[in-house]
Write a protein that holds these residues in place. Structure first.
Motif, PDB file in Angstrom:
ATOM      1  N   TYR A   1      26.540  36.138  50.446  1.00 31.01           N
ATOM      2  CA  TYR A   1      28.070  36.289  50.991  1.00 31.01           C
ATOM      3  C   TYR A   1      28.643  34.967  50.956  1.00 31.01           C
ATOM      4  CZ  TYR A   1      25.360  40.397  52.832  1.00 31.01           C
ATOM      5  OH  TYR A   1      24.472  41.463  52.841  1.00 31.01           O
ATOM      6  N   ARG A   2      28.319  34.083  49.983  1.00 28.55           N
ATOM      7  CA  ARG A   2      28.982  32.816  50.188  1.00 28.55           C
ATOM      8  C   ARG A   2      30.503  32.771  49.613  1.00 28.55           C
ATOM      9  NH1 ARG A   2      25.092  28.711  47.867  1.00 28.55           N
ATOM     10  NH2 ARG A   2      24.076  29.217  49.653  1.00 28.55           N
ATOM     11  N   GLY A   3      30.715  33.883  48.713  1.00 30.55           N
ATOM     12  CA  GLY A   3      32.005  34.106  48.103  1.00 30.55           C
ATOM     13  C   GLY A   3      32.801  34.985  49.120  1.00 30.55           C
ATOM     14  N   VAL A   4      32.551  35.506  50.273  1.00 31.22           N
ATOM     15  CA  VAL A   4      33.149  36.227  51.090  1.00 31.22           C
ATOM     16  C   VAL A   4      34.148  35.361  52.044  1.00 31.22           C
ATOM     17  CG1 VAL A   4      33.314  37.898  53.127  1.00 31.22           C
ATOM     18  CG2 VAL A   4      31.539  37.965  51.356  1.00 31.22           C
ATOM     19  N   THR A   5      35.428  35.549  51.710  1.00 28.34           N
ATOM     20  CA  THR A   5      36.446  35.027  52.704  1.00 28.34           C
ATOM     21  C   THR A   5      36.674  35.771  54.265  1.00 28.34           C
ATOM     22  OG1 THR A   5      37.484  34.350  50.660  1.00 28.34           O
ATOM     23  CG2 THR A   5      38.917  34.239  52.707  1.00 28.34           C
TER      24      THR A   5
ATOM     25  N   ILE B   1      29.850  44.050  49.211  1.00 24.45           N
ATOM     26  CA  ILE B   1      29.597  42.804  49.676  1.00 24.45           C
ATOM     27  C   ILE B   1      30.706  42.490  50.747  1.00 24.45           C
ATOM     28  CG2 ILE B   1      29.666  40.387  49.472  1.00 24.45           C
ATOM     29  CD1 ILE B   1      28.534  40.807  46.938  1.00 24.45           C
ATOM     30  N   ALA B   2      31.817  42.859  50.688  1.00 22.16           N
ATOM     31  CA  ALA B   2      32.664  42.730  51.878  1.00 22.16           C
ATOM     32  C   ALA B   2      32.417  43.462  52.928  1.00 22.16           C
ATOM     33  CB  ALA B   2      34.083  43.062  51.329  1.00 22.16           C
ATOM     34  N   GLU B   3      31.846  44.627  52.759  1.00 26.26           N
ATOM     35  CA  GLU B   3      31.730  45.731  53.707  1.00 26.26           C
ATOM     36  C   GLU B   3      30.340  45.151  54.564  1.00 26.26           C
ATOM     37  OE1 GLU B   3      30.416  50.429  54.419  1.00 26.26           O
ATOM     38  OE2 GLU B   3      30.574  49.765  52.383  1.00 26.26           O
ATOM     39  N   GLU B   4      29.551  44.573  53.809  1.00 27.45           N
ATOM     40  CA  GLU B   4      28.190  44.309  54.447  1.00 27.45           C
ATOM     41  C   GLU B   4      28.486  43.027  55.270  1.00 27.45           C
ATOM     42  OE1 GLU B   4      25.293  43.421  51.203  1.00 27.45           O
ATOM     43  OE2 GLU B   4      25.655  45.740  50.444  1.00 27.45           O
ATOM     44  N   ALA B   5      29.117  42.072  54.922  1.00 23.18           N
ATOM     45  CA  ALA B   5      29.673  40.836  55.763  1.00 23.18           C
ATOM     46  C   ALA B   5      30.396  41.281  56.801  1.00 23.18           C
ATOM     47  CB  ALA B   5      30.603  39.833  54.644  1.00 23.18           C
TER      48      ALA B   5
END
Length: 835
Positions: A823-827, A753-757
């Motif tokens: 991606y709401r949890g991505v900082t 998810i970090a990578e996709e964001a």
């Protein structure tokens, strides 16, 4: 740029008269913008820019600060009303609010985050605050006349429960408007505010003893003493009091009991007989010295010339870079300038990159300026910070020495900012936001006052020296050591020629051991620098090569022998020492490499009669630990000092004639475009601790690659060659000072998810900024505190409109990413001008 009179006019002459009034208010939250509230008619008279006001947002109350006052109603909505005004006078000046706004815009954060960092916690009120009963209050709750009705209700409840949340106070009074009541109780020292995750604090009071007014008459006092019929110990106590009052001027209970060797009960007897009186007084936590200016040195010819050039530079430039070699006497120039500005009635901010540097400097400055100068840094408790804050705001304190956070203090009439060791990366805030650089922000802050900025360093940052060469800043060179002392001789020790058992890296070479032995025989002192703390940076299974790692971070664990623990230096988690390999079950572990703790142990074995001490994060934790260790070293009660970067920076010891750099490879082989600059700075600065008085200093550098170009520059003490060498590669690869950098970090507990964001951000920026993008890529340490990291580095030409457009698009893309539920949890962490 508005002048100071304009700011004063704006501050105190906000729109007046009853009518519609609105305020733009900063609240200490990471909000995308500042919000507007209406000012009700009954509060309009007390409203000024810079005061705290009580507001409600999403059913929660906050103490915000008024940024702007206006009369035109916002067209799109009906603002809520301010609940209350909390201050009679502004807490901050408009110059500070302007600084907050600039930092938020430039470093891509919110003004609320800047406010959160800027204001001492005890000046913040929020609905999460807790009121704590002050056990030492002087107020008698049996005497209700000292309180209003609502104050009395809250005070009684606090006395019983000892602590109350603000929500409980609201229920108790059946009212929402509780802040003014709380403020009155705090002012009366009935309670104090404690924010969760902060240390609890008790108001500091001291019991002072005075003589009863009856015995101010000498005849009556003589009669009392001559006709004494009471206990002899009480007579001794009284005589001790009379001696102390004559010699000290005032007498505390503690000092009196200590001198007379009496008990509190014996003292109470004299108090009950109305001979002595005990009274509690609030005492300053930060003691102020007498306000004297005493300059007891004379500048050398070279220093006088440099001072003249600095003063001449300030005629047409606001910023000047003072490039002075180590031990050239830059501090004496700073002291001379501070004296000039104090005598003009101006305030001065003397910034140092770390608390570690302040111990020696503050003693020197207090010797010269007494109570004119104050110290401010993060190890002061919240109430100590409030005291200093108020002294500076009133203009009572003329000069402040502090780390980067001192930039946020409410200066009234700032004339000069000195940024010593301006190259130091500690000036850059990393976590949390605002990720500002105090040196660069100081240049903007000074411009609001029309003040001057002096940047000082023996090894300036490439960017600052470039600005000076380009004549954006003034440039003054001080190329000789004070007293014309020679620069230390630097010798390289080739570790490749030294064979060890099992091909282990050597910690102390025979040459270094011999040199330490010689220095100790000459009654001189030694500093050894190793940029790793702990005992061993990692342990490895000899059977299969498995290395213990942190469960939350992708890093190896460092062994700390004193604690007998394995510690992660990224998240701070500690683990018991591992004796069984998790991969193969073997019990055969060896420790690889070495930290300061192991160097200290090896030295103790090698030199059992020498007094050895260690200075690193593990040994320097309390507010005064560093100062205590420095004093011991100054007094030659320590022979060898081993340490990390703390021993490098700006310390002045006249008896040190040997400095050893244990592992230069670790400094030279770091993966960063600034590696050569940093390595030169570290080695040149640490070598500058040697031979500061007599010039007979020696520096030994243990290294595997003795032909590294940086080592040649350090041997020659030639900063300009390093500057030219670095400038060529920086220009070729689009790095500062030719380009601006923005680093974006994406954090999430799921790696993909970090990578996709990160990829969504990169694709969104490609249209306008494709040629400037690098990444997304994983950093070397790709997981910290169970958060996976991905990074994008953007290298932008020095074009203000392009940079601002890029910042806007980053913020837009961040909103797009975080509106997607996945991606709401991505900082997303933007870092402008990363260090």
């Amino acid at each position: 740029m508005a002048n100071k009179d304009t700011y004063t006019d704006l501050l105190f002459n906000a729109p007046s008269g009853v009518g519609e009034m609105y305020a733009e208010i900063i609240i200490p939250l990471a909000l995308p913008t500042t919000y507007t509230w209406a000012i009700p008619a009954h509060l309009q008279a007390g409203v000024q820019i810079g005061v705290r006001v009580e507001v409600q947002l999403r059913n929660k109350k906050y103490a915000g600060i008024i940024k702007h006052i206006f009369t035109q109603k916002p067209p799109a909505f009906q603002p809520k009303e301010i609940i209350n005004v909390l201050d009679d006078a502004p807490l901050v000046y408009l110059t500070q609010i302007k600084l907050w706004e600039w930092i938020a815009q430039y470093y891509m954060c919110s003004e609320g985050e800047v406010m959160q960092a800027a204001i001492p916690s005890n000046l913040k009120l929020s609905s999460e605050s807790i009121l704590i009963w002050n056990e030492e209050t002087d107020f008698d709750l049996n005497d209700g006349s000292q309180f209003g009705d609502e104050e009395y209700i809250v005070a009684q409840a606090l006395e019983v429960k000892k602590e109350l949340r603000l929500s409980e106070v609201q229920q108790l009074l059946d009212a929402n408007h509780v802040y003014p009541i709380i403020k009155k109780l705090i002012d009366k020292k009935v309670c104090y505010v404690w924010e969760e995750l902060k240390d609890k604090y008790k108001v500091k009071t001291e019991t002072y003893i005075t003589l009863h007014a009856t015995y101010h008459n000498e005849d009556k006092l003589a009669d009392l003493l001559n006709n004494w019929s009471r206990a002899p110990k009480q007579m001794e106590l009284l005589l001790s009091y009379l001696h102390l009052i004559k010699t000290e001027g005032e007498v505390t209970q503690t000092a009196l009991l200590k001198k007379s060797n009496a008990t509190a009960a014996q003292l109470k007897g004299l108090i009950e007989k109305n001979i002595l009186i005990a009274e509690k007084r609030a005492t300053d936590r930060v003691k102020a010295l007498p306000k004297d200016i005493a300059i007891d040195f004379t500048l050398s010819h070279a220093q006088q010339q440099a001072l003249h050039e600095v003063e001449h530079s300030f005629i047409d430039k606001h910023v000047c870079l003072l490039h002075g070699v180590t031990s050239s006497g830059k501090t004496q120039l700073y002291i001379t300038l501070i004296e000039q500005y104090i005598k003009q009635g101006k305030q001065v901010l003397y910034m140092l990159p770390e608390i570690a540097l302040t111990a020696q400097i503050i003693r020197r400055l207090q010797q010269h300026f007494g109570g004119h100068i104050a110290i401010y840094h993060s190890k002061f408790n919240p109430n100590e910070r409030v005291e200093i804050w108020n002294r500076i705001k009133s203009g009572e304190t003329k000069a402040v020495v502090g780390a980067r956070s001192s930039l946020f203090l409410p200066f009234k009439d700032l004339g000069l900012i000195i940024a010593d060791e301006e190259h130091d990366p500690s000036y850059k805030q990393q976590e949390p936001a605002p990720r500002y650089h105090a040196r660069d922000a100081a240049v903007y802050y000074a411009s609001l006052f029309g003040a001057k900025v002096l940047l000082g360093s023996a090894t300036p940052s490439i960017e600052s020296y470039f600005n000076a060469v380009q004549q954006k800043y003034g440039l003054v060179e001080l190329n000789e050591r004070f007293g014309k002392v020679d620069m230390p001789v630097l010798e390289l020790i080739d570790l490749k020629k030294l064979v060890t058992k099992a091909n282990q890296k050597i910690a102390l070479s025979p040459q270094l051991i011999a040199a330490v032995e010689t220095s100790l025989a000459q009654k001189k002192q030694v500093i050894l620098f190793q940029n790793r703390r702990g005992y061993s940076p990692y342990m490895i299974c000899q059977t299969c090569g498995w290395i213990p790692q942190c469960h939350q971070c992708s890093v190896t664990l460092t062994y700390h022998k004193a604690k007998n623990k394995l510690t992660c230096h990224y998240c701070g988690t500690t683990y018991p020492v591992i004796n069984t390999c998790a991969a193969c079950g073997s019990h055969n572990f060896i420790q690889k490499n070495f930290g300061t703790e192991k160097i200290e142990e090896l030295l103790a074995e090698q030199f059992p009669d020498a007094k050895i001490a260690r200075m690193d994060y593990d040994t320097i934790k309390g507010k005064n630990d560093h100062d205590t260790l420095i004093k011991l070293f100054e007094q030659q009660r320590i022979d060898v000092l081993v340490g990390t970067q703390m021993v490098v920076k700006g310390l002045d010891f006249e008896h040190v004639n040997l400095v050893g750099i244990i592992d230069a490879d670790g400094i030279l082989n770091f993966t960063d475009f600034r590696v050569n600059e940093r390595a030169f700075q570290l080695m040149e600065q640490v070598s500058g601790r040697a031979g500061r008085k007599d010039g007979k200093g020696k520096v030994l550098v243990q290294v595997s690659n003795i032909y590294h170009p940086v080592l040649q520059f350090v041997q020659l003490h030639d900063y300009k060659k390093l500057y030219q060498y670095e400038l060529e590669s920086r220009k070729a690869y689009n790095y500062p000072p030719f380009y601006r950098l923005i680093a974006l970090t994406f954090k999430h507990k799921e790696k993909h998810i970090a990578e996709e964001a990160a990829n969504i951000m990169a694709n969104g920026l490609k249209t306008n900024f494709g040629p400037y993008l690098n990444g997304p890529a994983q950093p070397v340490v790709d997981r910290i505190r169970n958060q996976y990291l991905w990074e994008i580095l953007i290298k932008l030409p020095k074009d203000a409109s392009l940079i601002n457009q890029c910042k806007r698009e980053i913020q837009q893309q961040t909103v797009i990413i975080q509106t997607n539920k996945l991606y709401r949890g991505v900082t997303v962490l933007p870092d402008v001008d990363p260090v």
